[in-house]
Each structure stands twice: as C-alpha cells, then as structure tokens.
Scaffold this motif. Structure first.
Motif, PDB file in Angstrom:
ATOM      1  N   GLU A 145       0.945  -1.286   0.045  1.00 11.26           N
ATOM      2  CA  GLU A 145      -0.127  -0.036  -0.097  1.00 11.26           C
ATOM      3  C   GLU A 145       0.905   1.343   0.089  1.00 11.26           C
ATOM      4  OE1 GLU A 145      -2.919   2.241   2.928  1.00 11.26           O
ATOM      5  OE2 GLU A 145      -2.505   0.191   3.576  1.00 11.26           O
ATOM      6  N   LYS A 146       0.525   2.330  -0.921  1.00 12.91           N
ATOM      7  CA  LYS A 146       1.422   3.276  -1.256  1.00 12.91           C
ATOM      8  C   LYS A 146       0.688   4.554   0.000  1.00 12.91           C
ATOM      9  CE  LYS A 146       3.176   6.440  -4.409  1.00 12.91           C
ATOM     10  NZ  LYS A 146       3.013   6.887  -5.852  1.00 12.91           N
ATOM     11  N   LYS A 154       1.285  14.184   0.091  1.00 13.44           N
ATOM     12  CA  LYS A 154       0.169  13.467   0.590  1.00 13.44           C
ATOM     13  C   LYS A 154       1.077  12.520   1.594  1.00 13.44           C
ATOM     14  CE  LYS A 154      -3.786  11.397   0.008  1.00 13.44           C
ATOM     15  NZ  LYS A 154      -4.509  10.192  -0.662  1.00 13.44           N
ATOM     16  N   GLY A 155       0.439  12.306   2.820  1.00  8.19           N
ATOM     17  CA  GLY A 155       1.092  11.325   3.763  1.00  8.19           C
ATOM     18  C   GLY A 155       1.849  11.684   4.750  1.00  8.19           C
TER      19      GLY A 155
END
Length: 159
Positions: A145-146, A154-155
């Motif tokens: 999962e990215k 983002k993230g």
C-alpha cells in the motif's frame, strides 16, 4: 573477550565452511582436511579429523561419561585454502566477473589464479524458510500500500 581481542576480529572472512585446507602450523602440519565449522567470534576454525585432543566428560543424565577424542579449534592463520588446480596452499582473493558476480580466486606465489568454487554444503539450509504466514507477519496488502506521495506531499505528518 577484551576490547583488544575484539579489535583483531576478522571482518571479511575468505575461508568458508566446506573449504579444503592445509594445516600450516601445529602437530598436524602439512595435512589436508575440510573445514567443519567456523567460529568467527574467536577467529578459529575446526578442521575435520585434525588437531585431535582427549576430552574427559563426566557422566550425566542421558549421556555416558569417559575419555573422548574431539577436534579442537585451530586459529585461522594456521590454515590455508588449497588451490583447486595445483593442489598447493594459496591465498584467497576476490574478483568480479564481467556479469558482476563476485568470486573467490587463488592468489600468491605459484597460484594458478583460478576460481575457488563456493562449497556445496553452504547451499543446504539448516533451517527451512517459513512458507506459511505467522501471527506476527505483516499482510502483503499492507506492505504494498502506497502511503506517501513525494510530488504532492500527501502522507506527511503535520508537525
């Protein structure tokens, strides 16, 4: 082990378990044998059938006592690898082939410069790799999962 002894430990081992070696010092000088075990924490090797000593073992629960003949460790400086072509002792060097694979080669005076093959015994695993997923293994969908995108940021956590 003191700090002085720890400084003298070999970091890049060129002698492997299963290599054919000749004993260059000690009571078995000039005899050849195969390396049974490598003790890296002490810079020592055990050669099959060489450096035999008598060991007195006391009888205990589940085993008999007596005087047994066992192989004692030799210091790694007292053995030399045999050249596979000439059969004489040689030093071990490392060389990279055209395809990028790393191989051991014989070096030194009177050495043939040929490739020393990796022992077959090292290809046999003593403990098999686990094939089933255990309770502490991370599921594969979570692994792939990215969670972070470098372009948009983002993230990233808010600091």
């Amino acid at each position: 082990m003191g700090w002085k002894a720890a400084q003298k430990l070999i970091h890049h081992w060129k002698i492997l378990r299963g290599d054919n070696v000749i004993v260059t010092r000690g009571k078995d000088r000039g005899e050849t044998g195969m390396i049974k075990r490598v003790i890296r924490s002490q810079n020592r090797v055990i050669v099959e059938g060489k450096n035999l000593v008598k060991k007195h073992i006391k009888q205990g629960q589940g085993h008999e006592g007596g005087i047994f003949t066992v192989e004692a460790p030799l210091h790694v400086s007292n053995v030399q690898v045999l050249d596979p072509v000439t059969g004489k002792p040689c030093k071990v060097g490392i060389k990279y082939l055209e395809d990028g694979t790393k191989v051991r080669v014989s070096r030194g005076q009177g050495a043939s410069g040929s490739i020393i093959p990796r022992p077959e015994i090292l290809k046999i695993r003593t403990t098999p790799r686990p094939t089933i997923v255990g309770p502490k293994d991370t599921p594969i969908d979570l692994v792939v999962e990215k969670t972070y995108d470098a372009k948009t940021g983002k993230g990233m956590p808010d600091l």
